[in-house]
Motif scaffolding. Structure first.
Motif, PDB file in Angstrom:
ATOM      1  N   ARG A   6      45.157  56.454  -1.472  1.00 50.99           N
ATOM      2  CA  ARG A   6      45.524  55.042  -1.580  1.00 50.99           C
ATOM      3  C   ARG A   6      45.379  54.478  -0.177  1.00 50.99           C
ATOM      4  O   ARG A   6      46.006  54.985   0.761  1.00 50.99           O
ATOM      5  N   GLU A   7      44.552  53.434  -0.057  1.00 52.61           N
ATOM      6  CA  GLU A   7      44.367  52.851   1.268  1.00 52.61           C
ATOM      7  C   GLU A   7      44.034  51.370   1.157  1.00 52.61           C
ATOM      8  O   GLU A   7      43.495  50.919   0.147  1.00 52.61           O
ATOM      9  N   GLU A   8      44.369  50.639   2.207  1.00 55.40           N
ATOM     10  CA  GLU A   8      44.071  49.214   2.251  1.00 55.40           C
ATOM     11  C   GLU A   8      42.774  48.999   3.014  1.00 55.40           C
ATOM     12  O   GLU A   8      42.553  49.596   4.071  1.00 55.40           O
ATOM     13  N   LEU A   9      41.922  48.150   2.447  1.00 55.34           N
ATOM     14  CA  LEU A   9      40.644  47.819   3.061  1.00 55.34           C
ATOM     15  C   LEU A   9      40.621  46.334   3.397  1.00 55.34           C
ATOM     16  O   LEU A   9      41.173  45.522   2.658  1.00 55.34           O
ATOM     17  N   GLY A  10      39.958  45.978   4.486  1.00 59.41           N
ATOM     18  CA  GLY A  10      39.963  44.601   4.981  1.00 59.41           C
ATOM     19  C   GLY A  10      38.941  43.680   4.350  1.00 59.41           C
ATOM     20  O   GLY A  10      38.220  43.000   5.063  1.00 59.41           O
ATOM     21  N   GLY A  11      38.847  43.667   3.056  1.00 54.10           N
ATOM     22  CA  GLY A  11      37.967  42.736   2.355  1.00 54.10           C
ATOM     23  C   GLY A  11      38.556  42.441   0.995  1.00 54.10           C
ATOM     24  O   GLY A  11      39.446  43.150   0.531  1.00 54.10           O
ATOM     25  N   THR A  12      38.061  41.387   0.354  1.00 59.83           N
ATOM     26  CA  THR A  12      38.553  41.055  -0.980  1.00 59.83           C
ATOM     27  C   THR A  12      38.049  42.087  -1.993  1.00 59.83           C
ATOM     28  O   THR A  12      37.121  42.849  -1.712  1.00 59.83           O
ATOM     29  N   VAL A  13      38.637  42.071  -3.170  1.00 61.57           N
ATOM     30  CA  VAL A  13      38.196  42.985  -4.231  1.00 61.57           C
ATOM     31  C   VAL A  13      36.718  42.769  -4.517  1.00 61.57           C
ATOM     32  O   VAL A  13      35.953  43.730  -4.646  1.00 61.57           O
ATOM     33  N   GLU A  14      36.283  41.511  -4.603  1.00 61.62           N
ATOM     34  CA  GLU A  14      34.874  41.256  -4.911  1.00 61.62           C
ATOM     35  C   GLU A  14      33.956  41.748  -3.796  1.00 61.62           C
ATOM     36  O   GLU A  14      32.854  42.236  -4.072  1.00 61.62           O
ATOM     37  N   GLU A  15      34.386  41.651  -2.536  1.00 64.58           N
ATOM     38  CA  GLU A  15      33.571  42.162  -1.423  1.00 64.58           C
ATOM     39  C   GLU A  15      33.463  43.685  -1.480  1.00 64.58           C
ATOM     40  O   GLU A  15      32.382  44.244  -1.276  1.00 64.58           O
ATOM     41  N   VAL A  16      34.576  44.354  -1.765  1.00 66.00           N
ATOM     42  CA  VAL A  16      34.563  45.825  -1.845  1.00 66.00           C
ATOM     43  C   VAL A  16      33.765  46.269  -3.067  1.00 66.00           C
ATOM     44  O   VAL A  16      32.937  47.181  -2.988  1.00 66.00           O
ATOM     45  N   TYR A  17      33.977  45.594  -4.195  1.00 64.06           N
ATOM     46  CA  TYR A  17      33.212  45.892  -5.412  1.00 64.06           C
ATOM     47  C   TYR A  17      31.711  45.718  -5.165  1.00 64.06           C
ATOM     48  O   TYR A  17      30.899  46.534  -5.595  1.00 64.06           O
ATOM     49  N   ALA A  18      31.347  44.652  -4.453  1.00 65.27           N
ATOM     50  CA  ALA A  18      29.932  44.406  -4.150  1.00 65.27           C
ATOM     51  C   ALA A  18      29.331  45.572  -3.370  1.00 65.27           C
ATOM     52  O   ALA A  18      28.171  45.932  -3.588  1.00 65.27           O
ATOM     53  N   LEU A  19      30.115  46.182  -2.474  1.00 63.42           N
ATOM     54  CA  LEU A  19      29.615  47.353  -1.743  1.00 63.42           C
ATOM     55  C   LEU A  19      29.415  48.540  -2.685  1.00 63.42           C
ATOM     56  O   LEU A  19      28.378  49.210  -2.637  1.00 63.42           O
ATOM     57  N   PHE A  20      30.400  48.812  -3.530  1.00 65.63           N
ATOM     58  CA  PHE A  20      30.288  49.955  -4.440  1.00 65.63           C
ATOM     59  C   PHE A  20      29.084  49.836  -5.367  1.00 65.63           C
ATOM     60  O   PHE A  20      28.555  50.842  -5.820  1.00 65.63           O
ATOM     61  N   THR A  21      28.656  48.604  -5.654  1.00 69.84           N
ATOM     62  CA  THR A  21      27.544  48.405  -6.587  1.00 69.84           C
ATOM     63  C   THR A  21      26.246  48.015  -5.876  1.00 69.84           C
ATOM     64  O   THR A  21      25.299  47.589  -6.517  1.00 69.84           O
ATOM     65  N   ASP A  22      26.214  48.180  -4.558  1.00 73.17           N
ATOM     66  CA  ASP A  22      25.040  47.849  -3.759  1.00 73.17           C
ATOM     67  C   ASP A  22      24.204  49.116  -3.522  1.00 73.17           C
ATOM     68  O   ASP A  22      24.726  50.125  -3.022  1.00 73.17           O
ATOM     69  N   VAL A  23      22.929  49.047  -3.866  1.00 79.41           N
ATOM     70  CA  VAL A  23      22.048  50.209  -3.717  1.00 79.41           C
ATOM     71  C   VAL A  23      22.003  50.667  -2.260  1.00 79.41           C
ATOM     72  O   VAL A  23      22.090  51.872  -1.975  1.00 79.41           O
ATOM     73  N   ALA A  24      21.865  49.736  -1.323  1.00 74.39           N
ATOM     74  CA  ALA A  24      21.777  50.105   0.092  1.00 74.39           C
ATOM     75  C   ALA A  24      23.044  50.823   0.566  1.00 74.39           C
ATOM     76  O   ALA A  24      22.962  51.807   1.315  1.00 74.39           O
TER      77      ALA A  24
END
Length: 165
Positions: A6-24
């Motif tokens: 469990r950890e806090e990340l410095g971006g919104t849910v949509e920003e973090v989600y966008a990374l998880f679903t980004d091919v690069a």
């Protein structure tokens, strides 16, 4: 064996989600967590409710007990699938996580949840690591837990770096 973080990340849910679903990003994750840059693949598929992300990468089987290496040889082929749902009313996202080692009775299944926390995101990973081998399954699970936890830490650091860009 449970694997939870469990950890806090410095971006919104949509920003973090966008990374998880980004091919690069997924390619960068594979490069950072594999010992063979020529043997990995990433596939991101869109769906009506969310994305499905599939990665496949090779790792050396050093550190596994001899009996476990007898299943997989010198390298492990790790296949990971994240199946993301549509955002919930509060903006949170959840993915079913299914990871297995090709040719070996080792699985890692559970959930990855992204929860809004003001302008940040709390990432909650709750997984069950299972080695389906009588008598020595626990030993294999303990040996596999360390590299899995190291890969989770690498992924988290990459997320932080990419969000800081």
């Amino acid at each position: 064996m449970r694997v939870t973080t469990r950890e806090e990340l410095g971006g919104t849910v949509e920003e973090v989600y966008a990374l998880f679903t980004d091919v690069a990003f997924q390619e960068a994750k594979c490069l950072a967590t594999t010992d063979d840059a020529n043997h990995f693949s990433v596939d991101v598929m869109g769906g009506p409710t969310g994305e499905k992300v599939r990665t496949e990468r090779h790792l050396k089987s050093d550190g596994l007990p001899d009996v476990a290496r007898s299943f997989v040889g010198e390298h492990l082929t790790i296949i990971e699938v994240q199946s993301w749902s549509a955002p919930a009313a509060d903006g949170s996202r959840e993915s079913a996580v299914d990871m297995h080692v090709k040719g070996a009775p080792l699985t890692l299944k559970g959930t990855l949840r992204l929860e809004p926390a003001g302008g940040a995101t709390v990432k909650v990973l709750d997984l069950d690591l299972k080695a389906h081998v009588p008598f020595i399954g626990g030993k294999i699970e303990r040996a596999a837990a360390e590299p899995i936890e190291a890969a989770i830490a690498i992924e988290s650091e990459l997320i932080r770096e990419w969000l800081a860009r």
